[in-house]
Scaffold this motif. Sequence first.
Motif, PDB file in Angstrom:
ATOM      1  N   SER A 176       4.032  -3.621  -9.575  1.00 29.07           N
ATOM      2  CA  SER A 176       5.153  -4.084  -8.747  1.00 29.07           C
ATOM      3  C   SER A 176       4.550  -4.481  -7.408  1.00 29.07           C
ATOM      4  O   SER A 176       4.245  -3.627  -6.578  1.00 29.07           O
ATOM      5  CB  SER A 176       6.194  -2.976  -8.566  1.00 29.07           C
ATOM      6  OG  SER A 176       7.217  -3.376  -7.673  1.00 29.07           O
ATOM      7  N   THR A 177       4.344  -5.776  -7.212  1.00 33.81           N
ATOM      8  CA  THR A 177       3.569  -6.275  -6.076  1.00 33.81           C
ATOM      9  C   THR A 177       4.379  -7.261  -5.256  1.00 33.81           C
ATOM     10  O   THR A 177       5.047  -8.144  -5.803  1.00 33.81           O
ATOM     11  CB  THR A 177       2.275  -6.945  -6.567  1.00 33.81           C
ATOM     12  OG1 THR A 177       1.558  -6.023  -7.393  1.00 33.81           O
ATOM     13  CG2 THR A 177       1.405  -7.365  -5.405  1.00 33.81           C
ATOM     14  N   LEU A 178       4.305  -7.092  -3.944  1.00 36.85           N
ATOM     15  CA  LEU A 178       5.024  -7.978  -3.028  1.00 36.85           C
ATOM     16  C   LEU A 178       4.079  -9.068  -2.533  1.00 36.85           C
ATOM     17  O   LEU A 178       2.954  -8.785  -2.100  1.00 36.85           O
ATOM     18  CB  LEU A 178       5.563  -7.172  -1.843  1.00 36.85           C
ATOM     19  CG  LEU A 178       6.778  -7.753  -1.108  1.00 36.85           C
ATOM     20  CD1 LEU A 178       7.986  -7.812  -2.035  1.00 36.85           C
ATOM     21  CD2 LEU A 178       7.112  -6.916   0.118  1.00 36.85           C
ATOM     22  N   PHE A 179       4.542 -10.310  -2.618  1.00 34.77           N
ATOM     23  CA  PHE A 179       3.768 -11.469  -2.167  1.00 34.77           C
ATOM     24  C   PHE A 179       4.520 -12.207  -1.053  1.00 34.77           C
ATOM     25  O   PHE A 179       5.752 -12.226  -1.029  1.00 34.77           O
ATOM     26  CB  PHE A 179       3.550 -12.458  -3.316  1.00 34.77           C
ATOM     27  CG  PHE A 179       2.573 -12.014  -4.353  1.00 34.77           C
ATOM     28  CD1 PHE A 179       1.213 -12.228  -4.187  1.00 34.77           C
ATOM     29  CD2 PHE A 179       3.009 -11.395  -5.511  1.00 34.77           C
ATOM     30  CE1 PHE A 179       0.307 -11.834  -5.153  1.00 34.77           C
ATOM     31  CE2 PHE A 179       2.110 -11.002  -6.487  1.00 34.77           C
ATOM     32  CZ  PHE A 179       0.755 -11.219  -6.306  1.00 34.77           C
ATOM     33  N   LYS A 180       3.751 -12.823  -0.181  1.00 43.78           N
ATOM     34  CA  LYS A 180       4.312 -13.698   0.838  1.00 43.78           C
ATOM     35  C   LYS A 180       3.814 -15.107   0.599  1.00 43.78           C
ATOM     36  O   LYS A 180       2.630 -15.326   0.296  1.00 43.78           O
ATOM     37  CB  LYS A 180       3.917 -13.237   2.245  1.00 43.78           C
ATOM     38  CG  LYS A 180       4.554 -14.072   3.357  1.00 43.78           C
ATOM     39  CD  LYS A 180       4.160 -13.547   4.733  1.00 43.78           C
ATOM     40  CE  LYS A 180       4.825 -14.382   5.827  1.00 43.78           C
ATOM     41  NZ  LYS A 180       4.424 -13.931   7.182  1.00 43.78           N
ATOM     42  N   VAL A 234      -1.070 -11.497  -0.778  1.00 44.86           N
ATOM     43  CA  VAL A 234      -0.634 -10.178  -1.237  1.00 44.86           C
ATOM     44  C   VAL A 234      -0.285  -9.311  -0.036  1.00 44.86           C
ATOM     45  O   VAL A 234      -1.091  -9.140   0.874  1.00 44.86           O
ATOM     46  CB  VAL A 234      -1.745  -9.477  -2.057  1.00 44.86           C
ATOM     47  CG1 VAL A 234      -1.302  -8.075  -2.440  1.00 44.86           C
ATOM     48  CG2 VAL A 234      -2.073 -10.274  -3.303  1.00 44.86           C
ATOM     49  N   LEU A 235       0.927  -8.765  -0.041  1.00 35.22           N
ATOM     50  CA  LEU A 235       1.322  -7.817   1.005  1.00 35.22           C
ATOM     51  C   LEU A 235       1.027  -6.381   0.588  1.00 35.22           C
ATOM     52  O   LEU A 235       0.777  -5.524   1.430  1.00 35.22           O
ATOM     53  CB  LEU A 235       2.807  -7.971   1.320  1.00 35.22           C
ATOM     54  CG  LEU A 235       3.235  -9.318   1.908  1.00 35.22           C
ATOM     55  CD1 LEU A 235       4.748  -9.330   2.137  1.00 35.22           C
ATOM     56  CD2 LEU A 235       2.502  -9.621   3.198  1.00 35.22           C
ATOM     57  N   GLY A 236       1.070  -6.119  -0.715  1.00 35.50           N
ATOM     58  CA  GLY A 236       0.801  -4.770  -1.217  1.00 35.50           C
ATOM     59  C   GLY A 236       1.770  -4.403  -2.324  1.00 35.50           C
ATOM     60  O   GLY A 236       2.616  -5.201  -2.743  1.00 35.50           O
ATOM     61  N   TYR A 237       1.658  -3.181  -2.805  1.00 31.86           N
ATOM     62  CA  TYR A 237       2.563  -2.706  -3.841  1.00 31.86           C
ATOM     63  C   TYR A 237       3.937  -2.407  -3.243  1.00 31.86           C
ATOM     64  O   TYR A 237       4.060  -2.040  -2.073  1.00 31.86           O
ATOM     65  CB  TYR A 237       2.008  -1.461  -4.527  1.00 31.86           C
ATOM     66  CG  TYR A 237       0.834  -1.752  -5.435  1.00 31.86           C
ATOM     67  CD1 TYR A 237       0.938  -2.740  -6.419  1.00 31.86           C
ATOM     68  CD2 TYR A 237      -0.359  -1.052  -5.331  1.00 31.86           C
ATOM     69  CE1 TYR A 237      -0.130  -3.024  -7.258  1.00 31.86           C
ATOM     70  CE2 TYR A 237      -1.430  -1.325  -6.167  1.00 31.86           C
ATOM     71  CZ  TYR A 237      -1.309  -2.317  -7.135  1.00 31.86           C
ATOM     72  OH  TYR A 237      -2.368  -2.598  -7.969  1.00 31.86           O
ATOM     73  N   ALA A 238       4.962  -2.567  -4.064  1.00 32.49           N
ATOM     74  CA  ALA A 238       6.344  -2.370  -3.621  1.00 32.49           C
ATOM     75  C   ALA A 238       7.066  -1.471  -4.610  1.00 32.49           C
ATOM     76  O   ALA A 238       6.659  -1.338  -5.774  1.00 32.49           O
ATOM     77  CB  ALA A 238       7.065  -3.710  -3.514  1.00 32.49           C
ATOM     78  N   ASP A 239       8.166  -0.865  -4.143  1.00 37.12           N
ATOM     79  CA  ASP A 239       8.965  -0.060  -5.060  1.00 37.12           C
ATOM     80  C   ASP A 239       9.888  -0.968  -5.860  1.00 37.12           C
ATOM     81  O   ASP A 239       9.871  -2.202  -5.707  1.00 37.12           O
ATOM     82  CB  ASP A 239       9.727   1.042  -4.309  1.00 37.12           C
ATOM     83  CG  ASP A 239      10.763   0.492  -3.326  1.00 37.12           C
ATOM     84  OD1 ASP A 239      11.158  -0.693  -3.438  1.00 37.12           O
ATOM     85  OD2 ASP A 239      11.178   1.256  -2.423  1.00 37.12           O
ATOM     86  N   ASN A 240      10.723  -0.376  -6.697  1.00 37.08           N
ATOM     87  CA  ASN A 240      11.570  -1.171  -7.588  1.00 37.08           C
ATOM     88  C   ASN A 240      12.628  -1.981  -6.853  1.00 37.08           C
ATOM     89  O   ASN A 240      13.190  -2.932  -7.408  1.00 37.08           O
ATOM     90  CB  ASN A 240      12.243  -0.266  -8.621  1.00 37.08           C
ATOM     91  CG  ASN A 240      11.245   0.297  -9.620  1.00 37.08           C
ATOM     92  OD1 ASN A 240      10.207  -0.313  -9.879  1.00 37.08           O
ATOM     93  ND2 ASN A 240      11.535   1.469 -10.174  1.00 37.08           N
ATOM     94  N   ALA A 241      12.891  -1.614  -5.605  1.00 35.84           N
ATOM     95  CA  ALA A 241      13.864  -2.363  -4.800  1.00 35.84           C
ATOM     96  C   ALA A 241      13.185  -3.454  -3.974  1.00 35.84           C
ATOM     97  O   ALA A 241      13.849  -4.153  -3.210  1.00 35.84           O
ATOM     98  CB  ALA A 241      14.618  -1.404  -3.877  1.00 35.84           C
ATOM     99  N   GLY A 242      11.863  -3.600  -4.115  1.00 36.55           N
ATOM    100  CA  GLY A 242      11.141  -4.610  -3.365  1.00 36.55           C
ATOM    101  C   GLY A 242      10.694  -4.157  -1.988  1.00 36.55           C
ATOM    102  O   GLY A 242      10.262  -4.977  -1.175  1.00 36.55           O
ATOM    103  N   LYS A 243      10.784  -2.858  -1.719  1.00 38.01           N
ATOM    104  CA  LYS A 243      10.371  -2.311  -0.423  1.00 38.01           C
ATOM    105  C   LYS A 243       8.861  -2.119  -0.413  1.00 38.01           C
ATOM    106  O   LYS A 243       8.304  -1.478  -1.298  1.00 38.01           O
ATOM    107  CB  LYS A 243      11.070  -0.977  -0.184  1.00 38.01           C
ATOM    108  CG  LYS A 243      10.805  -0.362   1.186  1.00 38.01           C
ATOM    109  CD  LYS A 243      11.608  -1.048   2.258  1.00 38.01           C
ATOM    110  CE  LYS A 243      11.504  -0.310   3.591  1.00 38.01           C
ATOM    111  NZ  LYS A 243      12.242  -0.994   4.654  1.00 38.01           N
ATOM    112  N   LEU A 244       8.202  -2.675   0.612  1.00 39.88           N
ATOM    113  CA  LEU A 244       6.755  -2.551   0.714  1.00 39.88           C
ATOM    114  C   LEU A 244       6.351  -1.107   0.923  1.00 39.88           C
ATOM    115  O   LEU A 244       6.888  -0.409   1.789  1.00 39.88           O
ATOM    116  CB  LEU A 244       6.238  -3.420   1.869  1.00 39.88           C
ATOM    117  CG  LEU A 244       4.722  -3.517   2.030  1.00 39.88           C
ATOM    118  CD1 LEU A 244       4.106  -4.221   0.817  1.00 39.88           C
ATOM    119  CD2 LEU A 244       4.371  -4.267   3.319  1.00 39.88           C
TER     120      LEU A 244
END
Length: 326
Positions: A176-180, A234-244
Motif C-alpha cells: 500500500s504505497t502513496l505516490f505523488k 514515492v512518498l512512502g507506505y500508506a494505511d488502507n485509508a491512504g494516510k502516509l
Amino acid sequence: MCRQAFLLVILLFSVFGFSQTKIIDSQTKHPVSYATISFGNGQGVFADDEGQFLFTEKIYPDVDSLFVSALGFKDLNISTENLPKILELQPHIDQLDEIVVRAKLDRKYKEETIKAYLDDDYHKCWLPTIESEIAVYFKNEDDKLKKLSEIHFPIALESVDWKKRHKSNAEKKPFSTLFKVNIYHNDNGRPGKPLSYQNIVFRATEKDGDQFTLDVSAFDIYIPDSGLFVSLQVLGYADNAGKLLPNKKYKEIKSGGALVKIPTNFRPLLPFTNEIPENNTFIKRVFLHGNQWIQFKKGHFTDSSLLNAGLTNYGMGLTFKVYKDE
C-alpha cells in the motif's frame, strides 16, 4: 496495511515515542501537504496530507538542521535544536498558478492514448526509493488543443511464491504505497518549472494489477506546444485509508563493526522498457546531488543494470482529449 509498514510504525512509536511536527501556510494557517523535509547527507522524509512528519533526535542522531520545501512556498532552513511543533512556510507569490481563463469547452474532441509499456520481469524494474523522482517526456505532435485525461503507470507485481511468478493467477505480495505526481514544463529537453502546483497524489496496491490509471481530468492540465514531463515520486507506505505512514529512508545494519545505511526499497516495482527509441526518462535524487535532473542514459549513471540491459525508459502512458478546430 503491508507488513513492513506496520512493523515500522510499531518500532518508531513504541521505541522512540510519538513526536510530530506540522508544516502550515503562514498566511492561511492551512496545512502544507506533502512538503519535502531534507535532513542533509541524502536523508529526508515527506510530510503527510495534514502537513505532519515524524522527527526525533533518537531516530536521526546525526541531523542538526532541516531543509523544508514545497511547491508554491519559499524554502525554510531550521535547526533541529528545540524544533517547534509548528513550522510556517511563506507563500512564493511568483510561483502561484498561472490563471488561464477558458470558456467551458463544448467543442468536439477525439480521445487519443499513448500506451503504457507493461512488463512482469522483476529484473527489468526500477526499485523505488523515497529520494527518487522519475520524469517522462511526452512531446506534442501538433498545434491542436489537448487536455490531459488520464496517466497510466505500469507496475510490476511480485508473486508470494517465486516458483509461481509466471502464472497470472498467482497470489501477489501485498503493498500500500502513496505516490505523488508532478507535471513540468519542457525546458529545452529537461523538466522545467511546474506546470501545475496542485497536489496530485494516489495510493496503489497489488489489487490495481499491472497498471494504475489515474484520472486527472479535473486538474485542467493542457499540453503545451513544447510538450510536458510527467513525474512519479514515492512518498512512502500508506494505511488502507491512504494516510502516509512514518517511513524511514534507510535501514541500518551492522557490518564489520560499523553501522551501514541501506536505502529502503518500496513496492511496487516500476518496469522499464527498451521499446522507446528516444531517451525520454529523467531521474532526480530529491535529497542528493543538488536536486538536479539527470537524463537516464549511459554515461550519466554508473553500474545501472537497467541501462546495461538497454532498458532506458519508464514506459508511462497518457490519454488526452484532442479538440477539433472551431
